[in-house]
Scaffold this motif. Structure first.
Motif, mmCIF file in Angstrom:
data_model
loop_
_atom_site.group_PDB
_atom_site.id
_atom_site.type_symbol
_atom_site.label_atom_id
_atom_site.label_comp_id
_atom_site.label_asym_id
_atom_site.label_seq_id
_atom_site.Cartn_x
_atom_site.Cartn_y
_atom_site.Cartn_z
ATOM 1 N N VAL A 145 0.880 -1.013 -0.018
ATOM 2 C CA VAL A 145 -0.043 0.143 -0.422
ATOM 3 C C VAL A 145 0.684 1.067 -0.234
ATOM 4 C CG1 VAL A 145 -1.808 1.291 0.971
ATOM 5 C CG2 VAL A 145 -1.732 -1.282 0.716
ATOM 6 N N LEU A 146 1.594 1.194 0.823
ATOM 7 C CA LEU A 146 2.686 2.267 0.954
ATOM 8 C C LEU A 146 3.015 2.905 -0.675
ATOM 9 C CD1 LEU A 146 4.078 2.920 4.082
ATOM 10 C CD2 LEU A 146 2.044 3.468 3.969
ATOM 11 N N SER A 147 3.856 1.851 -1.345
ATOM 12 C CA SER A 147 4.964 1.666 -1.987
ATOM 13 C C SER A 147 3.445 2.516 -3.276
ATOM 14 C CB SER A 147 5.593 0.462 -2.361
ATOM 15 O OG SER A 147 6.539 0.595 -3.340
ATOM 16 N N ARG A 148 2.817 2.038 -3.780
ATOM 17 C CA ARG A 148 1.675 2.466 -4.607
ATOM 18 C C ARG A 148 1.017 3.923 -4.093
ATOM 19 N NH1 ARG A 148 -1.974 -3.018 -5.265
ATOM 20 N NH2 ARG A 148 -0.575 -4.485 -6.756
ATOM 21 N N VAL A 149 0.926 3.827 -3.036
ATOM 22 C CA VAL A 149 0.357 5.006 -2.900
ATOM 23 C C VAL A 149 1.281 6.201 -3.455
ATOM 24 C CG1 VAL A 149 -1.060 6.627 -1.283
ATOM 25 C CG2 VAL A 149 -1.675 4.575 -1.071
ATOM 26 N N PHE A 150 2.461 6.799 -2.533
ATOM 27 C CA PHE A 150 3.207 7.185 -2.052
ATOM 28 C C PHE A 150 4.764 7.050 -3.429
ATOM 29 C CE2 PHE A 150 1.743 6.951 2.464
ATOM 30 C CZ PHE A 150 1.250 8.413 2.616
ATOM 31 N N GLN A 184 -3.079 -0.292 11.551
ATOM 32 C CA GLN A 184 -4.648 -1.150 11.595
ATOM 33 C C GLN A 184 -5.025 -1.047 10.242
ATOM 34 O OE1 GLN A 184 -5.910 -3.153 15.034
ATOM 35 N NE2 GLN A 184 -6.397 -1.181 15.088
ATOM 36 N N ALA A 185 -5.292 0.226 9.579
ATOM 37 C CA ALA A 185 -6.441 0.966 8.684
ATOM 38 C C ALA A 185 -5.713 0.452 7.209
ATOM 39 C CB ALA A 185 -6.499 2.400 8.384
ATOM 40 N N VAL A 186 -3.930 0.738 7.048
ATOM 41 C CA VAL A 186 -3.351 0.492 5.738
ATOM 42 C C VAL A 186 -3.325 -1.326 5.820
ATOM 43 C CG1 VAL A 186 -0.882 0.862 4.859
ATOM 44 C CG2 VAL A 186 -2.074 3.081 6.659
ATOM 45 N N MET A 187 -3.089 -1.978 7.073
ATOM 46 C CA MET A 187 -3.269 -3.003 6.973
ATOM 47 C C MET A 187 -4.173 -3.947 6.087
ATOM 48 S SD MET A 187 -1.510 -6.076 9.645
ATOM 49 C CE MET A 187 -0.223 -4.483 10.652
ATOM 50 N N GLU A 188 -5.381 -3.472 6.923
ATOM 51 C CA GLU A 188 -6.706 -3.889 6.378
ATOM 52 C C GLU A 188 -7.194 -3.167 5.228
ATOM 53 O OE1 GLU A 188 -8.553 -5.521 8.173
ATOM 54 O OE2 GLU A 188 -11.074 -5.207 8.268
ATOM 55 N N VAL A 192 -8.022 -5.803 1.948
ATOM 56 C CA VAL A 192 -9.387 -6.134 1.180
ATOM 57 C C VAL A 192 -10.094 -5.305 0.552
ATOM 58 C CG1 VAL A 192 -10.522 -6.296 3.860
ATOM 59 C CG2 VAL A 192 -10.489 -4.459 3.585
ATOM 60 N N VAL A 193 -8.734 -4.002 -0.090
ATOM 61 C CA VAL A 193 -9.320 -3.328 -1.213
ATOM 62 C C VAL A 193 -7.975 -3.332 -1.567
ATOM 63 C CG1 VAL A 193 -9.563 -0.748 -1.125
ATOM 64 C CG2 VAL A 193 -10.997 -2.248 0.146
ATOM 65 N N CYS A 194 -6.545 -2.793 -1.411
ATOM 66 C CA CYS A 194 -5.356 -3.004 -2.539
ATOM 67 C C CYS A 194 -4.408 -3.750 -2.100
ATOM 68 C CB CYS A 194 -4.617 -1.787 -1.436
ATOM 69 S SG CYS A 194 -3.309 -1.701 -3.041
ATOM 70 N N ALA A 195 -5.202 -5.117 -2.836
ATOM 71 C CA ALA A 195 -5.061 -6.186 -2.646
ATOM 72 C C ALA A 195 -4.158 -6.441 -3.916
ATOM 73 C CB ALA A 195 -6.036 -7.152 -3.769
ATOM 74 N N ALA A 196 -3.307 -7.573 -3.978
ATOM 75 C CA ALA A 196 -1.575 -7.738 -4.542
ATOM 76 C C ALA A 196 -2.229 -7.207 -6.684
ATOM 77 C CB ALA A 196 -1.392 -8.833 -4.564
ATOM 78 N N LYS A 197 -3.121 -8.477 -7.037
ATOM 79 C CA LYS A 197 -3.308 -8.460 -8.385
ATOM 80 C C LYS A 197 -5.168 -8.077 -8.774
ATOM 81 C CE LYS A 197 -2.964 -12.318 -10.781
ATOM 82 N NZ LYS A 197 -2.781 -13.487 -10.880
ATOM 83 N N LYS A 198 -5.738 -7.332 -8.051
ATOM 84 C CA LYS A 198 -6.579 -7.036 -8.479
ATOM 85 C C LYS A 198 -7.464 -5.909 -7.685
ATOM 86 C CE LYS A 198 -8.724 -10.548 -10.780
ATOM 87 N NZ LYS A 198 -9.779 -11.474 -10.966
ATOM 88 N N PRO A 199 -6.881 -4.771 -7.511
ATOM 89 C CA PRO A 199 -6.931 -3.859 -5.903
ATOM 90 C C PRO A 199 -8.523 -3.312 -6.809
ATOM 91 C CG PRO A 199 -5.463 -2.896 -8.346
ATOM 92 C CD PRO A 199 -5.277 -4.578 -8.194
ATOM 93 N N LEU A 200 -9.202 -2.656 -5.637
ATOM 94 C CA LEU A 200 -10.885 -2.175 -6.140
ATOM 95 C C LEU A 200 -10.704 -0.716 -6.006
ATOM 96 C CD1 LEU A 200 -12.843 -5.431 -3.368
ATOM 97 C CD2 LEU A 200 -12.011 -5.094 -6.196
ATOM 98 N N LEU A 220 1.086 -3.513 -12.343
ATOM 99 C CA LEU A 220 0.279 -4.228 -11.134
ATOM 100 C C LEU A 220 0.578 -5.861 -11.954
ATOM 101 C CD1 LEU A 220 -2.361 -4.433 -9.666
ATOM 102 C CD2 LEU A 220 -3.503 -3.930 -11.834
ATOM 103 N N GLY A 221 0.189 -6.395 -11.053
ATOM 104 C CA GLY A 221 0.035 -7.652 -11.580
ATOM 105 C C GLY A 221 1.386 -8.266 -11.320
#
Length: 315
Positions: A145-150, A184-188, A192-200, A220-221
DNA sequence: TTCCAGTCAA
DNA sequence: TTGACGGGAA
């Protein structure tokens, strides 16, 4: 990183509304309970962990209780969670906590990470989730998540780099309480959202702040971890088959599912029987591989080999 | 097939 | 730094 405070605010709101109601969350578990949940969650989906954690904590609510259990019962209760050496390390950890720390889990990272089976992730998670300290937690979800977002790119495989750790520390909110929620939020979000293969991304609360999405999800992927070993036919499968056969021996009520407290009590009372050599050999056709796996299980302390060649769980 | 709240030994 | 270590779900 200037956007970090704004992202933290959005993430906090998302967390409040969407956090999964796991039994060890929201202050309902002791520090020891939190540690157990983290160990069970290593390389294992949370949904699979919940029933095991509940049965485990009911049977062994604290470190001293687990320390006093028989190894056979510990391995049996671990069931099919996977990586059964974790169960052994967890009991060793319980014995250390019970003996060295008078049954009270240490409150520093240094002492936690020195315990058996506790690495950087678990020690950090306990510091943050159980003790509310401002500690950057680094796991596969947070790295992604951090790598993607920032940074706008996928995180690489292998151990976390110094740059990744620096990033995690930089964006971690200063307020301890806010830092816990952030972890906790970044991990969560990663789970459940920022999944490895199919991010929602359409359901992501910080899609508007994400450099990765803005860049068009480059790579991606893309394979970023080394190819995984096949499971069929591997030593890992054979070890699992042998161990599962022995688990079934511990009591007449054995099953692959977490047992009830009553059944567990019977398992505790019953001396583990052994599996005759003849039946051991019927477990796997390739006896060279079978014997190799039996030897490795023995070295790991997961089984005992009796003089007549029969096998059983350690007492 | 890949991935998953990793840890440890070599 | 790399490989071994379970098992299940998408």
């Amino acid at each position: 990183m200037a956007a970090a405070p704004r992202i933290a605010k959005r993430l906090a709101a998302w967390w409040e509304a969407n956090a999964r109601d796991l039994p060890w969350r929201f202050g309902r578990a002791t520090p020891w309970g939190v540690l157990v949940s983290e160990v069970m969650s290593q390389q294992t989906q949370m949904s699979r962990v919940v029933p095991y954690w509940q049965a485990w904590m009911e049977l062994w609510p604290d470190a001293s209780a687990l320390a006093g259990a028989s190894t056979a019962e510990v391995i049996t209760m671990w069931g099919r969670l996977g990586y059964p050496r974790r169960a052994l390390r967890l009991q060793e950890c319980a014995q250390a906590v019970s003996e060295r720390y008078a049954d009270e889990l240490p409150r520093t990272y240094e002492r936690l990470v020195a315990l058996p089976g506790i690495g950087d992730y678990t020690a950090s998670a306990v510091m943050s989730f159980a003790y509310g300290k401002r500690v950057a937690v680094i796991d596969t979800n947070i790295r992604r998540v951090l790598s993607r977002v920032f940074l706008g790119k996928e995180s690489m495989g292998g151990a976390a780099s110094a740059a990744e750790r620096a990033l995690a520390n930089t964006v971690l909110p200063q307020d301890p309480s806010a830092s816990v929620m952030w972890n906790q939020a970044v991990m969560e979000l990663g789970a459940v959202v920022c999944a490895a293969k199919k991010p929602l991304c359409e359901r992501c609360p910080i899609a508007g702040e994400c450099l990765f999405l803005e860049s068009g999800l480059p790579g991606l992927g893309e394979k970023r971890t080394r190819p995984r070993q096949r499971f069929q036919g591997t030593d890992r499968q054979v070890r699992g088959i042998v161990l599962n056969a022995l688990r079934g021996l511990s009591s007449e009520h054995a099953s692959s599912q977490p047992r009830t407290t009553a059944a567990a009590s019977r398992a505790h009372a019953a001396a583990p029987r052994s599996l005759p050599r003849e039946q051991v050999e019927s477990l796997w056709k390739d006896h060279v591989q079978l014997d190799s796996c039996i030897a490795s299980l023995d070295e790991d302390g997961l089984i005992e080999i009796l003089p007549d060649g029969s096998l059983r769980l350690p007492r």
